[in-house]
Design an enzyme around this catalytic site. Structure first.
Site, short mmCIF file in Angstrom:
data_model
loop_
_atom_site.label_atom_id
_atom_site.label_comp_id
_atom_site.label_asym_id
_atom_site.label_seq_id
_atom_site.Cartn_x
_atom_site.Cartn_y
_atom_site.Cartn_z
N ASP A 46 0.85 -1.20 0.00
CA ASP A 46 0.00 0.00 0.00
C ASP A 46 0.88 1.25 0.00
OD1 ASP A 46 -2.82 1.15 0.42
OD2 ASP A 46 -1.59 2.22 1.89
N TYR A 51 3.09 9.87 0.71
CA TYR A 51 4.09 9.32 1.62
C TYR A 51 5.53 9.67 1.21
CZ TYR A 51 -0.06 6.61 2.87
OH TYR A 51 -1.34 6.24 3.21
N LYS A 80 -2.30 6.24 -4.31
CA LYS A 80 -3.43 7.14 -4.06
C LYS A 80 -3.15 8.53 -4.60
CE LYS A 80 -3.74 4.69 0.33
NZ LYS A 80 -2.39 4.60 0.89
N HIS A 113 -7.41 9.70 -2.45
CA HIS A 113 -6.94 9.57 -1.07
C HIS A 113 -7.95 10.15 -0.07
CE1 HIS A 113 -2.87 9.24 1.22
NE2 HIS A 113 -3.86 9.10 2.07
#
Ligand SMILES: NC(=O)C1=CN([C@@H]2O[C@H](COP(=O)(O)OP(=O)(O)OC[C@H]3O[C@@H](n4cnc5c(N)ncnc54)[C@H](OP(=O)(O)O)[C@@H]3O)[C@@H](O)[C@H]2O)C=CC1
Ligand SMILES: CC(=O)C(C)=O
Length: 319
Positions: A46, A51, A80, A113
């Site tokens: 994931d 990130y 995302k 997201h």
């Protein structure tokens, strides 16, 4: 080697019910974590543009494919679309950027997201000049973003599409205005917030829930001393002793028995291995009932930067 079973998504693709989370995994440690996870049997990773570590995730995937440990087709990779890219003309370029970071030519799953669009073209959390916490909003409607995701699925850049942090009403709007039902809704889900109503609603629409922060995200940047820690709850520790498992394994097993897909994050090899070893035991009905007692609306991921946003998922609806 352990292997997670799969669930069939409404797109027809198989989705491993346990994957590796990568939020907060530092660029210097995430490559090793993903390699350790693949060696331990994980086939689901994931990721997210937010990130800021997708190139390092991609380096691990590339090495494991080149060394023959896995084939691309064996892996299920999710990413995302961050909130500053919801404007329709930004979606395809952002997906192509994500693919270039990951070193892939398609994603298995691409999610919106959050339903709240933020001001495009700058920082991921564009600060409002008049406020310390709040971000600047954009007025893009996530329905227009969703139509782009549908187009990109048809183009083959992603095999499945879905949403994250959407409430019931927002999912209903997507279903009413789109042509593809989201494959998954990825939401916070753990014993303090077990999401039974949202799980039942999504199931009735053929949507799988993916549980993020399944261990309660003890390393979230805004955790305060004294905040409850799931793995330290005495009743969960007692169940761990009873089943000869760890508290984390009891929590993950509980969520899997609720029917959701779990994506625990770890950068520690032993804990990565431990977290996938949850398919060789089952909690009894009585012990599931004990785990149910922790549910207390204990949400830890509030997206406070988008507080007051007209599409904020948690400020206007029960679930
Ligand atoms: N869609 C969204 O908006 C969101 C998605 N996510 C996704 O969900 C993933 C998981 O959620 P996340 O918030 O990271 O938190 P988790 O609930 O997965 O908890 C991660 C923490 O638990 C620790 N941990 C992992 N395994 C064990 C174990 N066996 N025993 C004890 N401690 C353990 C980790 O430490 P260590 O690394 O040292 O092992 C880390 O501190 C994210 O990484 C991300 O991929 C998360 C938040 C929001
Ligand atoms: C971690 C994450 O996905 C957030 C905060 O949206």
């Amino acid at each position: 080697m352990a292997r997670a079973p799969t669930v069939k998504l409404n797109s027809g693709f198989e989705f491993p019910v346990l994957g590796l989370g990568t939020w907060k995994s530092k660029p210097g440690e995430v490559t090793q974590a993903v390699k350790d996870a693949i060696d331990a049997g994980y086939r689901h990773i994931d990721c997210a543009h937010y990130y800021q570590n997708e190139a390092e995730v991609g380096a691990a995937i590339k090495e494991k494919i080149q060394s023959g440990v896995v084939k691309r087709a064996d892996l299920f990779v999710t990413s995302k679309l961050w909130s500053t890219f919801l404007k329709p003309d930004l979606v395809e370029p952002n997906l192509r950027l994500i693919l270039s970071h990951l070193g892939l030519d398609y994603l298995d799953l691409f999610l919106i997201h959050w339903p709240c669009a933020l001001k495009e073209g700058g920082a991921l959390l564009p600060k409002r000049p008049d406020h310390d916490v709040l971000s600047e909003f954009s007025n893009v409607d996530y329905i227009d973003t969703w139509k782009e995701l549908e187009r990109l699925q048809k183009l083959g850049l992603t095999r499945s599409i879905g949403v994250s942090n959407f409430n019931k009403r927002q999912i209903e709007r997507i279903i009413d205005n789109g042509t593809i039902v989201p494959a998954t809704n990825q939401v916070e889900c753990h014993p303090y917030l077990n999401q039974k109503k949202l799980i039942a609603f999504c199931k009735s629409k053929g949507i799988v829930i993916t549980a993020y922060s399944p261990l309660g995200s003890p390393d979230r940047p805004w955790a305060q001393p004294g905040d409850p820690i799931l793995t330290e709850e005495p009743k969960i520790k007692a169940l761990a002793t009873k089943y000869n498992k760890s508290s984390a394994q009891i929590i993950l097993r509980y969520l899997i028995q609720l029917g959701v897909v779990v994506i625990p994050k770890s950068v520690n090899r032993a804990r990565i291995v431990q977290n996938i070893n949850v398919f060789d035991f089952e909690l009894s009905t009585e012990d599931v009932a004990i785990m149910d007692t922790f549910n207390c609306n204990g949400r830890v991921c509030q997206f406070v930067e988008a507080s007051g946003h007209p599409h904020h998922p948690f400020e206007h609806d029960e679930y």
